[in-house]
Scaffold this motif. Structure first.
Motif, PDB file in Angstrom:
ATOM      1  N   GLY A 104      43.103 138.250   1.591  1.00 39.06           N
ATOM      2  CA  GLY A 104      44.142 137.646   0.754  1.00 39.06           C
ATOM      3  C   GLY A 104      45.297 137.119   1.598  1.00 39.06           C
ATOM      4  O   GLY A 104      45.878 136.069   1.305  1.00 39.06           O
ATOM      5  N   CYS A 154      45.973 139.170  -3.109  1.00 40.03           N
ATOM      6  CA  CYS A 154      46.327 140.597  -3.207  1.00 40.03           C
ATOM      7  C   CYS A 154      47.047 140.991  -1.911  1.00 40.03           C
ATOM      8  O   CYS A 154      46.541 140.706  -0.819  1.00 40.03           O
ATOM      9  CB  CYS A 154      45.082 141.453  -3.402  1.00 40.03           C
ATOM     10  SG  CYS A 154      44.095 140.919  -4.821  1.00 40.03           S
ATOM     11  N   CYS A 205      45.442 143.074   1.107  1.00 41.08           N
ATOM     12  CA  CYS A 205      44.105 142.684   1.570  1.00 41.08           C
ATOM     13  C   CYS A 205      44.195 141.670   2.714  1.00 41.08           C
ATOM     14  O   CYS A 205      44.881 140.655   2.600  1.00 41.08           O
ATOM     15  CB  CYS A 205      43.340 142.083   0.388  1.00 41.08           C
ATOM     16  SG  CYS A 205      41.793 141.299   0.856  1.00 41.08           S
ATOM     17  N   MET A 227      43.236 134.707  -4.135  1.00 41.47           N
ATOM     18  CA  MET A 227      43.826 135.636  -5.116  1.00 41.47           C
ATOM     19  C   MET A 227      45.096 136.338  -4.613  1.00 41.47           C
ATOM     20  O   MET A 227      45.849 136.882  -5.413  1.00 41.47           O
ATOM     21  CB  MET A 227      42.786 136.669  -5.563  1.00 41.47           C
ATOM     22  CG  MET A 227      41.568 136.054  -6.216  1.00 41.47           C
ATOM     23  SD  MET A 227      41.995 135.144  -7.730  1.00 41.47           S
ATOM     24  CE  MET A 227      41.006 133.677  -7.547  1.00 41.47           C
ATOM     25  N   CYS A 235      40.382 133.775   0.615  1.00 37.82           N
ATOM     26  CA  CYS A 235      40.446 134.091  -0.814  1.00 37.82           C
ATOM     27  C   CYS A 235      41.763 133.574  -1.372  1.00 37.82           C
ATOM     28  O   CYS A 235      42.803 133.647  -0.711  1.00 37.82           O
ATOM     29  CB  CYS A 235      40.351 135.599  -1.048  1.00 37.82           C
ATOM     30  SG  CYS A 235      40.342 136.036  -2.811  1.00 37.82           S
TER      31      CYS A 235
HETATM   32 FE1  SF4 Z   1      40.665 138.312  -2.713  1.00 37.13          FE
HETATM   33 FE2  SF4 Z   1      41.153 140.429  -1.219  1.00 37.13          FE
HETATM   34 FE3  SF4 Z   1      42.173 140.279  -3.677  1.00 37.13          FE
HETATM   35 FE4  SF4 Z   1      39.520 140.647  -3.345  1.00 37.13          FE
HETATM   36  S1  SF4 Z   1      41.152 142.048  -2.745  1.00 37.13           S
HETATM   37  S2  SF4 Z   1      40.546 139.207  -4.741  1.00 37.13           S
HETATM   38  S3  SF4 Z   1      39.195 139.445  -1.475  1.00 37.13           S
HETATM   39  S4  SF4 Z   1      42.678 138.918  -1.977  1.00 37.13           S
END
Ligand code: SF4
Ligand code: SAH
Length: 347
Positions: free
Chosen positions: A121, A115, A118, A113, A111
């Protein structure tokens, strides 16, 4: 070899007709795949042997290679699949007491993103999944359940990846879950980190699919360090899109709150969240944090969570705590892969 699951009904019809098969055979093959959910062509007992042979020569039922399967004491099954190019993804099947059978599936390998709490992530982004790779994860659990005469009832896109960062493939997979696998649209949930343009687009799809938003913090100053996407679309922009979604669809929106001890489980945090959500048709799902290797936070205690829920109630915001499933098998998003990869790299 070609994965037969990539075909929708018109495409399968075209294929079998091009093989010289009569049309009624298409319906038979389709029923074996999507009603009876068999795992091999040899189980399609009303097909002539030459057609079964032809299918065996050219086709497979599915292309995901199962690398690991773990079962938890609470009945949760977690699978790690290897894709054609060696990428690894996870899916989880969760049985509930009330006959629900819920598959949690991935939309991306990794991913983008980032986070911080996570496990996915923490791995970074590898690639988008195709619609068939997304759909097949649910299909494979439907096959497993069919062995016991059970049906898959619910699907949540809460595995690895950000579904709205792979919007078109996810929507195509959702249509197939509804049309081909017979999952009710209301029993499908898409969870997003908060990609505002896609939330607006989703509101216009005219689907009864449920939407969940990963919020986790109620102010920009606190949310940005946990969830970098908040720099791109802040909480006000996110809430505007949620209000628009509720107004357009007449559907309730769910907010996910990963409860982290001392971080977002305090009475002050509950008050901030209550003020933010007051008046919106919504529900808060509280999930105690699953600890991951790359983040020092700990799960909130049940007492703090109960108090948090009581405070939200004062703002007429409904909230429930979601039971953590499969704790003994690393069922948190991205956790099985991180564990498998770390010691001996099987990819
Ligand atoms: Fe990606 Fe994990 Fe954030 Fe969901 S929680 S957007 S899977 S990094
Ligand atoms: N990318 C999407 C969907 C996948 S994650 C999203 O972020 O919404 C599914 C849910 O698990 C999200 O709410 C996410 O914030 C949450 N989550 C991720 N890591 C977690 C952890 N370690 N403990 C508890 N919840 C976590």
């Amino acid at each position: 070899m070609t994965n037969i699951l990539q075909y929708d009904l018109p495409e399968l019809t075209e294929l079998l007709v091009s093989w010289g098969e009569p049309r009624f055979r298409v319906k038979q093959v389709w029923d074996w795949l999507y009603e009876k959910r068999v795992t091999q062509f040899d189980d399609m007992t009303n097909l002539p042997q030459n057609l079964r042979d032809h299918l065996n020569e050219e086709m497979t039922i599915g292309s995901l290679e199962q690398v690991v399967e773990q079962s938890s004491e609470d009945g949760t099954t977690k699978r790690l699949y290897k894709l054609d190019d060696g990428q690894l993804i996870e899916s989880v099947l969760m049985p509930y007491d009330d006959h629900r059978r819920t598959a949690c599936i991935s939309s991306q390998a990794g991913c983008a993103m980032g986070c911080v709490f996570c496990a996915t992530g923490q791995m970074g982004f590898a690639r988008n999944l195709t619609s068939t790779e997304i759909f097949e994860q649910a299909y494979r659990f439907a096959q497993l359940l069919a062995e016991d005469g059970e049906r898959l009832s619910n699907v949540v896109l809460m595995g690895m990846g950000e579904p709205f960062h792979n919007y078109d493939a996810v929507m195509e997979a959702i249509h197939r879950l509804i049309n081909d696998l017979g999952i009710g649209a209301r029993h499908i949930t898409v969870s997003t980190v908060g990609l505002v343009p896609q939330i607006r687009r989703f509101a216009d799809e005219g689907l009864q699919v449920s939407l969940a938003i990963s919020l986790h913090k109620a102010t920009d100053a606190e949310r940005t360090p946990l969830m970098p996407i908040n720099k791109r679309w802040n909480i006000m922009e996110l809430m505007d899109a949620c209000h628009e979604y509720v107004a357009k669809t007449n559907r309730r929106v769910t907010f996910e709150w990963a409860a982290i001890a001392g971080e977002n489980d305090t009475p002050e945090e509950a008050q901030k969240l209550g003020r933010l959500l007051q008046g919106l048709n919504c529900h808060v799902n509280i999930i105690p944090l699953n600890p991951t290797g790359g983040y020092a936070g700990r799960p909130a205690d049940p007492e703090a969570i109960n108090n948090f829920i009581d405070i939200l109630e004062q703002y007429s915001v409904s909230a429930t705590v979601r039971v953590r499933r499969g704790i003994d098998i690393d069922a948190g998003c991205g956790q099985l892969k991180s564990k498998v990869i770390a010691p001996g790299d099987i990819a």
